[in-house]
Write a protein that holds these residues in place. Structure first.
Motif, PDB file in Angstrom:
ATOM      1  N   HIS A 104       5.333   8.762  -2.464  1.00 60.49           N
ATOM      2  CA  HIS A 104       5.899   8.538  -3.794  1.00 60.49           C
ATOM      3  C   HIS A 104       7.007   9.546  -4.059  1.00 60.49           C
ATOM      4  CE1 HIS A 104       2.674   5.863  -5.579  1.00 60.49           C
ATOM      5  NE2 HIS A 104       2.308   6.073  -4.335  1.00 60.49           N
ATOM      6  N   THR A 105       8.208   9.029  -4.347  1.00 59.38           N
ATOM      7  CA  THR A 105       9.272   9.923  -4.801  1.00 59.38           C
ATOM      8  C   THR A 105       9.238   9.878  -6.326  1.00 59.38           C
ATOM      9  OG1 THR A 105      10.911   8.184  -4.874  1.00 59.38           O
ATOM     10  CG2 THR A 105      10.670   9.349  -2.780  1.00 59.38           C
ATOM     11  N   ALA A 106      10.151  10.566  -6.971  1.00 59.79           N
ATOM     12  CA  ALA A 106      10.131  10.582  -8.436  1.00 59.79           C
ATOM     13  C   ALA A 106      10.360   9.172  -8.984  1.00 59.79           C
ATOM     14  CB  ALA A 106      11.192  11.537  -8.947  1.00 59.79           C
ATOM     15  N   LYS A 107      11.089   8.322  -8.195  1.00 58.12           N
ATOM     16  CA  LYS A 107      11.448   7.010  -8.731  1.00 58.12           C
ATOM     17  C   LYS A 107      10.604   5.863  -8.192  1.00 58.12           C
ATOM     18  CE  LYS A 107      16.290   8.170  -9.326  1.00 58.12           C
ATOM     19  NZ  LYS A 107      17.432   8.331  -8.457  1.00 58.12           N
ATOM     20  N   LYS A 108      10.183   5.988  -6.950  1.00 62.72           N
ATOM     21  CA  LYS A 108       9.636   4.807  -6.293  1.00 62.72           C
ATOM     22  C   LYS A 108       8.500   5.159  -5.323  1.00 62.72           C
ATOM     23  CE  LYS A 108      11.392   0.923  -3.770  1.00 62.72           C
ATOM     24  NZ  LYS A 108      12.278   0.494  -2.749  1.00 62.72           N
ATOM     25  N   ALA A 109       7.641   4.157  -5.050  1.00 61.38           N
ATOM     26  CA  ALA A 109       6.592   4.361  -4.048  1.00 61.38           C
ATOM     27  C   ALA A 109       7.012   3.653  -2.760  1.00 61.38           C
ATOM     28  CB  ALA A 109       5.276   3.792  -4.547  1.00 61.38           C
ATOM     29  N   PHE A 110       6.900   4.319  -1.627  1.00 59.82           N
ATOM     30  CA  PHE A 110       7.252   3.711  -0.346  1.00 59.82           C
ATOM     31  C   PHE A 110       6.007   3.550   0.516  1.00 59.82           C
ATOM     32  CE2 PHE A 110      11.056   5.740  -1.818  1.00 59.82           C
ATOM     33  CZ  PHE A 110      12.079   4.866  -1.452  1.00 59.82           C
ATOM     34  N   PRO A 111       5.566   2.300   0.760  1.00 59.09           N
ATOM     35  CA  PRO A 111       4.475   2.131   1.721  1.00 59.09           C
ATOM     36  C   PRO A 111       5.035   2.412   3.113  1.00 59.09           C
ATOM     37  CG  PRO A 111       4.867   0.140   0.405  1.00 59.09           C
ATOM     38  CD  PRO A 111       6.029   1.032   0.204  1.00 59.09           C
ATOM     39  N   VAL A 112       4.454   3.347   3.849  1.00 57.44           N
ATOM     40  CA  VAL A 112       5.042   3.705   5.142  1.00 57.44           C
ATOM     41  C   VAL A 112       4.181   3.350   6.349  1.00 57.44           C
ATOM     42  CG1 VAL A 112       6.670   5.493   4.438  1.00 57.44           C
ATOM     43  CG2 VAL A 112       4.261   6.070   4.771  1.00 57.44           C
ATOM     44  N   LEU A 113       2.882   3.274   6.159  1.00 53.92           N
ATOM     45  CA  LEU A 113       2.022   3.017   7.317  1.00 53.92           C
ATOM     46  C   LEU A 113       0.757   2.285   6.875  1.00 53.92           C
ATOM     47  CD1 LEU A 113       2.438   3.998  10.284  1.00 53.92           C
ATOM     48  CD2 LEU A 113       0.731   5.749   9.829  1.00 53.92           C
ATOM     49  N   ARG A 114       0.492   1.146   7.544  1.00 49.97           N
ATOM     50  CA  ARG A 114      -0.763   0.451   7.256  1.00 49.97           C
ATOM     51  C   ARG A 114      -1.725   0.745   8.412  1.00 49.97           C
ATOM     52  NH1 ARG A 114      -2.090  -3.902   3.911  1.00 49.97           N
ATOM     53  NH2 ARG A 114       0.049  -4.475   3.424  1.00 49.97           N
ATOM     54  N   TYR A 115      -2.998   0.817   8.109  1.00 55.50           N
ATOM     55  CA  TYR A 115      -3.951   1.189   9.168  1.00 55.50           C
ATOM     56  C   TYR A 115      -5.299   0.537   8.922  1.00 55.50           C
ATOM     57  CZ  TYR A 115      -4.976   4.367   5.342  1.00 55.50           C
ATOM     58  OH  TYR A 115      -5.234   4.872   4.104  1.00 55.50           O
ATOM     59  N   SER A 116      -6.056   0.379  10.014  1.00 60.73           N
ATOM     60  CA  SER A 116      -7.396  -0.191   9.853  1.00 60.73           C
ATOM     61  C   SER A 116      -8.333   0.907   9.349  1.00 60.73           C
ATOM     62  CB  SER A 116      -7.902  -0.746  11.172  1.00 60.73           C
ATOM     63  OG  SER A 116      -8.210   0.317  12.026  1.00 60.73           O
ATOM     64  N   LYS A 117      -9.495   0.489   8.855  1.00 58.34           N
ATOM     65  CA  LYS A 117     -10.425   1.440   8.222  1.00 58.34           C
ATOM     66  C   LYS A 117     -10.887   2.537   9.179  1.00 58.34           C
ATOM     67  CE  LYS A 117     -11.191  -0.682   4.205  1.00 58.34           C
ATOM     68  NZ  LYS A 117     -11.079  -0.089   2.901  1.00 58.34           N
ATOM     69  N   THR A 118     -10.838   2.227  10.481  1.00 59.30           N
ATOM     70  CA  THR A 118     -11.328   3.235  11.429  1.00 59.30           C
ATOM     71  C   THR A 118     -10.444   4.476  11.393  1.00 59.30           C
ATOM     72  OG1 THR A 118      -9.972   2.183  13.100  1.00 59.30           O
ATOM     73  CG2 THR A 118     -12.320   1.625  13.089  1.00 59.30           C
ATOM     74  N   MET A 119      -9.233   4.321  10.860  1.00 56.92           N
ATOM     75  CA  MET A 119      -8.314   5.462  10.879  1.00 56.92           C
ATOM     76  C   MET A 119      -8.322   6.220   9.567  1.00 56.92           C
ATOM     77  SD  MET A 119      -5.202   4.274  13.105  1.00 56.92           S
ATOM     78  CE  MET A 119      -5.541   4.000  14.815  1.00 56.92           C
ATOM     79  N   ASN A 120      -9.204   5.824   8.658  1.00 56.78           N
ATOM     80  CA  ASN A 120      -9.239   6.447   7.335  1.00 56.78           C
ATOM     81  C   ASN A 120      -9.171   7.964   7.382  1.00 56.78           C
ATOM     82  OD1 ASN A 120      -9.224   4.264   5.777  1.00 56.78           O
ATOM     83  ND2 ASN A 120     -11.398   4.274   5.242  1.00 56.78           N
ATOM     84  N   ALA A 121     -10.061   8.561   8.215  1.00 57.05           N
ATOM     85  CA  ALA A 121     -10.162  10.025   8.210  1.00 57.05           C
ATOM     86  C   ALA A 121      -8.848  10.648   8.675  1.00 57.05           C
ATOM     87  CB  ALA A 121     -11.310  10.454   9.113  1.00 57.05           C
TER      88      ALA A 121
END
Ligand code: ATP
Length: 766
Positions: free
Chosen positions: A95-112
């Motif tokens: 999140h920048t001051a103006k906008k949110a950038f989704p950068v990486l999607r991951y499966s639940k196994t990578m949560n930690a």
């Protein structure tokens, strides 16, 4: 202090991504974080990457055939880093001051991993030192270590990486206090072992100077005498060293094992005292590991590491003292390669440790694939997925190969480099020592020096001998920090159990109630597990001694919670529960629980004989008492059908009993305990009609004359109960007899209707 990024967040970046990354960044920068994910932004399974330097964060989201989608942001602009949890996957957002950038999607196994990365990204977006950029602007990320930013393991409130090693060590070593005399003996033995370890090389010096090449002219007879003497001394030193070493080993083993025995039994005792809320917060597996693995690690530390460390240190110290006394100039020269040796061993040791760690992770990935696909071979074949599986296997297999080669390269480089340092030391000693021998020989011949004062061949051999002995202890001492840290982490995990406060405990004013009547009153009882949602709210009712109360209501209504409060597994959040007019919190826990019997839905049988299991609540019960309880519980017949009868071993490693049989053993257990208050959680699992009536009959005998709370799953129980309490979403919805409640058009009537409809369906299906 610069941020210390863990290995897991510095993955090996594929060449192709590396090239793309370098093109995007003008000046070369150190990659601080490199993590892969198993999805692209569209949620397709493929490898994507996120790299961060001190200035930039860039994600490469693979698009199968096309070029990866690249998102590049100056780290400076990032205000917060968030992870979003969706149903099948998660998303890392900057999140920048103006906008949110989704950068990486991951499966639940990578949560930690991603959650860890998020913490570090947020810290990097500060001034790179872990301090926050906007003073007072951002609040600390919850569940993270304040010092290093790593995610805290859910079983611990403290960060294993930031353990206060010294404090933990002092606390651990305080367990040695009662055995101080053994510590003293161990120390004397360590000193003796060191001296005896240094002695042979020292004797050899005299052997050379007095026998092989006598410095002072002497007779052959004299030399022979001395030869025998020194050889005898060498044998003596060796034998003594072995004997002292063995004794020392035994003393340390005893000491280490005894300390661990004390620690383990204290931790276990404390664990038994802790309230259920502690067990809710801590995973069983983790607790088991703490009592078994962590204590073993500490045992190893005390018996092996500590002793080695002391001896290694004394050895080096002893050698230095002797060498400096012999010839301080040559000794100083001898020590020149020492820093190289120490730094080299430390550097390589650390690198080797990291590499091995990564290699092992890959090797276990191979095991995981094998464990997956070999039992699942039918599925693999049915879906014609053999080639895909082979490809998947080969990816990891190749990684194992690559890491093995890197390990081999490092190992192969390590020995020559370290060897070079020792070799250089050897050369220095030989050259300067040799030169000294020549000079001194000339001086002795010229009568300027007494032969006894000259630098001798024996002294040179002494230097060479000790030089070779230096190597091992130095190498071992370079890992001292790591050893202490590991032991401190293990110690901290155990001490964490011991420091946990049992929330429910007796006070000095707690009263003993030897014989309860069984009158129970709930007064404005509210209870919450987590401080957010009330599991029970404002519950009021009174139960007379000997009354049977059926608890009914939909799943999650709070039935189990209510009986947990009667057992005082938890304390009420508001209001009070009175038993025989006494607030339950004022009654001694033992005197309360001794008079409560519990028959659970899924009775737990401990490993042991059936007789022991029945007598669990009354360990000193006679055989006759056990048998009559079993008869009353309708369990005697099936028990006698086993060849070993009451001695039949049950539990995890024993024979497995059916649900109905377990239930009846559990009833026998309650009958034998003869409690005033009974908690009954009826089995929902279906048993055949004959077993069911045997159980019902046993229960009828059991409840007789006792205040009973029964979580009722069956209509038969509901009818048998004197009164019913109907709960819904933590509220007491209704209370009355079966007939009274049926007359009202309430929740109970609906539940009964549903259940009879269900039993009709079951009957038809059956
Ligand atoms: P069921 O018939 O399914 O066993 P129940 O009526 O016995 O349900 P409880 O187990 O008492 O219901 O649960 C009441 C509420 O408390 C539920 O919302 C449940 O999620 C919550 N709850 C139960 N145990 C815990 C726990 N250990 N920690 C946090 N919340 C809990």
């Amino acid at each position: 202090m610069p941020l210390e990024i863990p290995d897991e967040l510095q993955e090996e970046v594929p060449e192709e991504i590396k090239r793309k990354f370098e093109k995007l960044i003008e000046d070369p920068e150190v990659v601080q974080i490199a993590i892969s994910s198993d999805m692209n932004l569209d949620g397709e399974y493929t490898e994507s990457w996120l790299l961060a330097t001190d200035q930039w964060v860039i994600s490469f989201n693979s698009n199968h055939a096309k070029e990866p989608e690249i998102i590049q942001l100056p780290l400076h602009d990032v205000v917060t880093v968030k992870t979003r949890n969706y149903i099948g996957n998660g998303m890392l957002e900057l999140h920048t001051a103006k906008k949110a950038f989704p950068v990486l999607r991951y499966s639940k196994t990578m949560n930690a991993k991603i959650s860890d990365a998020a913490g570090f990204l947020e810290m990097l977006s500060g001034d790179g030192t872990g301090k926050e950029k906007r003073r007072g602007g951002r609040k600390r990320r919850e569940g993270r270590c304040e010092k290093c930013g790593r995610a805290l393991p859910h079983w611990s409130d403290s960060c294993p990486h930031c353990v206060e090693t010294r404090r933990m060590m002092f606390r651990l070593l305080s367990y040695l206090k009662p055995y101080w005399y053994l510590v003293a003996i161990g120390t004397v033995i360590a000193l003796a072992t060191t001296a005896l370890g240094l002695l042979p090389t020292y004797i050899f010096k005299y052997l050379v100077d007095s026998v092989f090449v006598p410095v002072v002219q002497t007779t052959a007879e004299n030399r022979f005498r001395l030869l025998n003497l020194f050889i005898f001394a060498l044998i003596g030193a060796h034998v003594l060293n072995q004997a002292v070493g063995t004794t020392g080993g035994y003393v340390m083993q005893w000491l280490g094992n005894r300390v661990i025995y004390d620690l383990r039994s204290q931790a276990y005792r404390h664990l038994q005292m802790l309230s259920l809320s502690f067990y809710n917060k801590n995973e069983t597996g983790r607790l088991i590991a703490r009592i078994s693995e962590d204590t073993s690690r500490l045992r190893w530390f005390i018996t092996e590491s500590l002793r080695d460390l002391v001896i290694d240190f004394l050895m080096i110290f002893g050698m230095c003292v002797i060498l400096f006394r012999e010839d301080w100039q040559l000794a100083a020269l001898t020590l020149i390669p020492l820093p190289v040796l120490a730094v080299g061993a430390g550097y390589f040791g650390e690198k080797m440790h990291r590499l091995f760690h990564r290699l092992w992770r890959r090797v276990s990935a191979i095991t995981a694939i094998l464990a997956d696909t070999i039992p699942g071979v039918k599925v693999v074949k049915a879906f014609a997925a053999e080639d895909r599986e082979v490809d998947r296997f080969n990816v990891v297999n190749k990684e194992v190969f690559d890491y093995s080669i890197r390990v081999a390269k490092l190992t192969l480089a390590y020995y020559p480099i370290m060897g070079l340092a020792t070799f250089a030391g050897g050369i220095i000693v030989r050259w300067f020592g040799g030169r000294q021998i020549i000079f001194d020989d000339v001086a002795v011949a010229a009568g300027q020096l007494q032969p006894e004062q000259a630098f001798t061949l024996g002294t040179l051999m002494l230097f060479i001998g000790y030089m070779m002995q230096f190597y091992r202890p130095i190498q071992s001492l370079t890992r001292i920090n790591e050893r202490f840290r590991r032991a401190a982490t293990a110690a901290e995990r155990i001490f964490e159990i011991m420091d946990a406060d049992p929330e429910i405990k007796d006070t000095k004013d707690s009263i003993e109630l030897p014989q309860l009547e069984g009158r129970i009153r709930f007064e404005n009882v509210t209870f919450t597990y987590d401080g957010e949602k009330n599991a029970l709210e404002n519950i009021n009712f009174e139960v007379q001694p000997g009354e049977m109360i059926g608890l009914s209501g939909p799943s999650g209504a709070g039935k189990s919670t209510l009986i947990s409060l009667v057992c005082r597994f938890y304390d009420v959040t508001e209001g009070a529960i009175y038993i025989d007019g006494h607030d339950i919190r004022d009654i001694k826990l033992n005197s309360l629980r001794e008079q409560i019997g519990v028959v659970l839905q899924e009775p737990f049988l401990f490993h042991g004989s059936i007789a022991e299991n029945i007598a669990y609540g009354k360990p000193n019960a006679s055989k006759e008492e056990i048998i009559s309880a079993a008869i009353a519980a309708n369990a005697h017949h099936f028990i006698m059908d086993f060849p070993d009868g009451y001695d039949t071993q049950v539990g995890e490693r024993g024979v497995s009993l059916s649900g109905g049989e377990r239930q009846r053993i559990s009833i026998a257990r309650a009958i034998l305990k003869d409690p005033r208050i009974l908690i009954l959680d009826e089995a929902t699992s279906s048993v055949d009609t004959e077993t069911e009536s045997a159980i019902q009959e046993a229960i009828e005998r059991l409840v007789e004359g006792r205040t009973t709370f029964a979580i009722a799953h069956r209509l038969s129980t509901l009818r048998r109960a004197n009164r019913l309490i109907i709960l819904e979403e933590g509220h007491l919805e209704d209370m009355g007899t079966h007939a009274e409640l049926l007359e009202r058009e309430g929740l109970y009537k609906r539940l009964v209707k549903m259940q009879s409809a269900l039993s009709r369906i079951v009957a038809v299906a059956g």
